[in-house]
Design a protein around this motif. Sequence first.
Motif, PDB file in Angstrom:
ATOM      1  N   ASP A  14       0.831  -1.220   0.000  1.00 25.10           N
ATOM      2  CA  ASP A  14       0.000   0.000   0.000  1.00 25.10           C
ATOM      3  C   ASP A  14       0.856   1.257   0.000  1.00 25.10           C
ATOM      4  O   ASP A  14       0.616   2.199  -0.751  1.00 25.10           O
ATOM      5  CB  ASP A  14      -0.889   0.043   1.255  1.00 25.10           C
ATOM      6  N   ILE A  15       1.862   1.257   0.863  1.00 25.40           N
ATOM      7  CA  ILE A  15       2.740   2.444   0.964  1.00 25.40           C
ATOM      8  C   ILE A  15       3.444   2.670  -0.373  1.00 25.40           C
ATOM      9  O   ILE A  15       3.596   3.797  -0.842  1.00 25.40           O
ATOM     10  CB  ILE A  15       3.817   2.225   2.056  1.00 25.40           C
ATOM     11  N   LEU A  16       3.876   1.559  -0.979  1.00 28.23           N
ATOM     12  CA  LEU A  16       4.637   1.673  -2.229  1.00 28.23           C
ATOM     13  C   LEU A  16       3.753   2.107  -3.390  1.00 28.23           C
ATOM     14  O   LEU A  16       4.163   2.920  -4.217  1.00 28.23           O
ATOM     15  CB  LEU A  16       5.279   0.312  -2.545  1.00 28.23           C
ATOM     16  N   THR A  17       2.558   1.598  -3.439  1.00 30.19           N
ATOM     17  CA  THR A  17       1.745   1.818  -4.641  1.00 30.19           C
ATOM     18  C   THR A  17       0.836   3.047  -4.556  1.00 30.19           C
ATOM     19  O   THR A  17       0.458   3.600  -5.584  1.00 30.19           O
ATOM     20  CB  THR A  17       0.882   0.573  -4.962  1.00 30.19           C
ATOM     21  N   LYS A  18       0.492   3.464  -3.344  1.00 29.42           N
ATOM     22  CA  LYS A  18      -0.376   4.652  -3.234  1.00 29.42           C
ATOM     23  C   LYS A  18       0.470   5.916  -3.164  1.00 29.42           C
ATOM     24  O   LYS A  18       1.579   5.903  -2.618  1.00 29.42           O
ATOM     25  CB  LYS A  18      -1.243   4.547  -1.982  1.00 29.42           C
ATOM     26  N   ASN A  19      -0.079   7.011  -3.693  1.00 33.56           N
ATOM     27  CA  ASN A  19       0.643   8.277  -3.613  1.00 33.56           C
ATOM     28  C   ASN A  19       0.723   8.746  -2.171  1.00 33.56           C
ATOM     29  O   ASN A  19      -0.256   8.683  -1.444  1.00 33.56           O
ATOM     30  CB  ASN A  19      -0.051   9.345  -4.467  1.00 33.56           C
ATOM     31  N   GLN A  20       1.879   9.200  -1.774  1.00 36.31           N
ATOM     32  CA  GLN A  20       2.081   9.687  -0.408  1.00 36.31           C
ATOM     33  C   GLN A  20       2.154  11.222  -0.430  1.00 36.31           C
ATOM     34  O   GLN A  20       2.497  11.818  -1.441  1.00 36.31           O
ATOM     35  CB  GLN A  20       3.388   9.116   0.163  1.00 36.31           C
ATOM     36  N   ASP A  21       1.838  11.829   0.709  1.00 33.38           N
ATOM     37  CA  ASP A  21       1.912  13.296   0.796  1.00 33.38           C
ATOM     38  C   ASP A  21       3.288  13.778   1.244  1.00 33.38           C
ATOM     39  O   ASP A  21       3.617  14.946   1.095  1.00 33.38           O
ATOM     40  CB  ASP A  21       0.880  13.823   1.810  1.00 33.38           C
ATOM     41  N   ASN A  22       4.045  12.868   1.825  1.00 31.61           N
ATOM     42  CA  ASN A  22       5.342  13.244   2.416  1.00 31.61           C
ATOM     43  C   ASN A  22       6.380  12.161   2.129  1.00 31.61           C
ATOM     44  O   ASN A  22       6.039  11.062   1.697  1.00 31.61           O
ATOM     45  CB  ASN A  22       5.203  13.376   3.937  1.00 31.61           C
ATOM     46  N   SER A  23       7.630  12.487   2.454  1.00 34.31           N
ATOM     47  CA  SER A  23       8.680  11.470   2.404  1.00 34.31           C
ATOM     48  C   SER A  23       8.353  10.360   3.406  1.00 34.31           C
ATOM     49  O   SER A  23       7.743  10.610   4.445  1.00 34.31           O
ATOM     50  CB  SER A  23      10.030  12.069   2.785  1.00 34.31           C
ATOM     51  N   THR A  24       8.800   9.155   3.080  1.00 28.84           N
ATOM     52  CA  THR A  24       8.499   8.000   3.941  1.00 28.84           C
ATOM     53  C   THR A  24       9.791   7.385   4.469  1.00 28.84           C
ATOM     54  O   THR A  24      10.752   7.183   3.715  1.00 28.84           O
ATOM     55  CB  THR A  24       7.723   6.936   3.138  1.00 28.84           C
ATOM     56  N   PHE A  25       9.795   7.103   5.755  1.00 26.53           N
ATOM     57  CA  PHE A  25      10.911   6.404   6.409  1.00 26.53           C
ATOM     58  C   PHE A  25      10.373   5.084   6.951  1.00 26.53           C
ATOM     59  O   PHE A  25       9.369   5.055   7.660  1.00 26.53           O
ATOM     60  CB  PHE A  25      11.469   7.242   7.561  1.00 26.53           C
ATOM     61  N   ILE A  26      11.053   3.991   6.622  1.00 19.68           N
ATOM     62  CA  ILE A  26      10.625   2.678   7.131  1.00 19.68           C
ATOM     63  C   ILE A  26      11.801   1.997   7.827  1.00 19.68           C
ATOM     64  O   ILE A  26      12.889   1.868   7.250  1.00 19.68           O
ATOM     65  CB  ILE A  26      10.088   1.788   5.990  1.00 19.68           C
ATOM     66  N   HIS A  27      11.573   1.598   9.060  1.00 19.41           N
ATOM     67  CA  HIS A  27      12.580   0.867   9.829  1.00 19.41           C
ATOM     68  C   HIS A  27      12.275  -0.623   9.698  1.00 19.41           C
ATOM     69  O   HIS A  27      11.156  -1.059  10.001  1.00 19.41           O
ATOM     70  CB  HIS A  27      12.494   1.300  11.302  1.00 19.41           C
ATOM     71  N   TYR A  28      13.265  -1.392   9.229  1.00 18.09           N
ATOM     72  CA  TYR A  28      13.037  -2.814   8.999  1.00 18.09           C
ATOM     73  C   TYR A  28      14.062  -3.601   9.802  1.00 18.09           C
ATOM     74  O   TYR A  28      15.222  -3.701   9.422  1.00 18.09           O
ATOM     75  CB  TYR A  28      13.181  -3.104   7.498  1.00 18.09           C
ATOM     76  N   LYS A  29      13.635  -4.123  10.947  1.00 22.99           N
ATOM     77  CA  LYS A  29      14.548  -4.848  11.837  1.00 22.99           C
ATOM     78  C   LYS A  29      14.776  -6.262  11.306  1.00 22.99           C
ATOM     79  O   LYS A  29      13.810  -6.975  10.997  1.00 22.99           O
ATOM     80  CB  LYS A  29      13.913  -4.888  13.236  1.00 22.99           C
ATOM     81  N   THR A  30      16.028  -6.646  11.197  1.00 20.79           N
ATOM     82  CA  THR A  30      16.354  -8.011  10.781  1.00 20.79           C
ATOM     83  C   THR A  30      17.460  -8.566  11.700  1.00 20.79           C
ATOM     84  O   THR A  30      18.032  -7.819  12.485  1.00 20.79           O
ATOM     85  CB  THR A  30      16.877  -8.081   9.326  1.00 20.79           C
ATOM     86  N   SER A  31      17.774  -9.839  11.513  1.00 25.19           N
ATOM     87  CA  SER A  31      18.925 -10.423  12.210  1.00 25.19           C
ATOM     88  C   SER A  31      20.176 -10.173  11.380  1.00 25.19           C
ATOM     89  O   SER A  31      20.092  -9.951  10.176  1.00 25.19           O
ATOM     90  CB  SER A  31      18.766 -11.943  12.335  1.00 25.19           C
ATOM     91  N   PRO A  32      21.356 -10.259  12.011  1.00 26.07           N
ATOM     92  CA  PRO A  32      22.597 -10.160  11.236  1.00 26.07           C
ATOM     93  C   PRO A  32      22.771 -11.367  10.313  1.00 26.07           C
ATOM     94  O   PRO A  32      22.117 -12.391  10.521  1.00 26.07           O
ATOM     95  CB  PRO A  32      23.698 -10.159  12.299  1.00 26.07           C
ATOM     96  N   GLY A  33      23.643 -11.236   9.338  1.00 33.20           N
ATOM     97  CA  GLY A  33      23.939 -12.368   8.452  1.00 33.20           C
ATOM     98  C   GLY A  33      23.843 -11.975   7.000  1.00 33.20           C
ATOM     99  O   GLY A  33      22.917 -11.280   6.596  1.00 33.20           O
TER     100      GLY A  33
END
Length: 179
Positions: free
Chosen positions: A138-157
């Motif tokens: 949804d975030i990717l395909t819909k028009n946004q009004d502002n810049s978007t920041f996404i935090h994506y927590k993963t494990s190392p490796g």
Amino acid sequence: MKRYDGIKNIMEYVTNEIVVANIGFPSRELYDIKDRNRNFYMLGSMGLVSSIGLGLALSQKEKVVVLDGDGSTLMNLGSLVTISNQNPNNIILIVIDNGVYGSTGNQPTYSQSTDLLKIAKSVGFKNSYDFNKINFKDILTKNQDNSTFIHYKTSPGNANIGIIDLDPESIKKRFMNSI
Ligand SMILES: Cc1ncc(C[n+]2csc(CCOP(=O)(O)OP(=O)(O)O)c2C)c(N)n1
């Protein structure tokens, strides 16, 4: 879940968007998962992939997805301030936070004690999310009004994959020709 699967989850929904990837394994893993002319593999400058993404977002209309790392984001925190103030609505900055400098041997970064999502909110990102709490498509395909920041927590490796089989000039040329 490691960075490789995180990038896979992101690329599942990417169609025509520009993708700019951080130096080292993020670029190598993206190349392995879904190589495309519209991927820019940033081979040199740790910390600057978000700045390159900002320049692209400001200079053209298409959506720009930036894949950054926690160590690199921490190295150039000023870029978050610049992006949130310039506020182009076509940039989606995704920080894949594995808590380490993964590409150089998993030395711990300060993201283990410093909350990057809180930093993004506090410097003014109106759209700032935890990847696991949103519908990324949804975030990717819909028009946004502002810049978007996404935090994506993963494990190392890092994935057990090869190097990028393209020289830097070809990466730049085919990318420029595609946009
Ligand atoms: C200015 C600078 N310092 C150090 C390096 C060496 N270096 C390349 S990638 C990397 C680690 C990046 O870590 P992070 O941004 O957390 O991403 P990850 O590899 O974990 O996905 C380092 C230290 C560099 N390329 N540039």
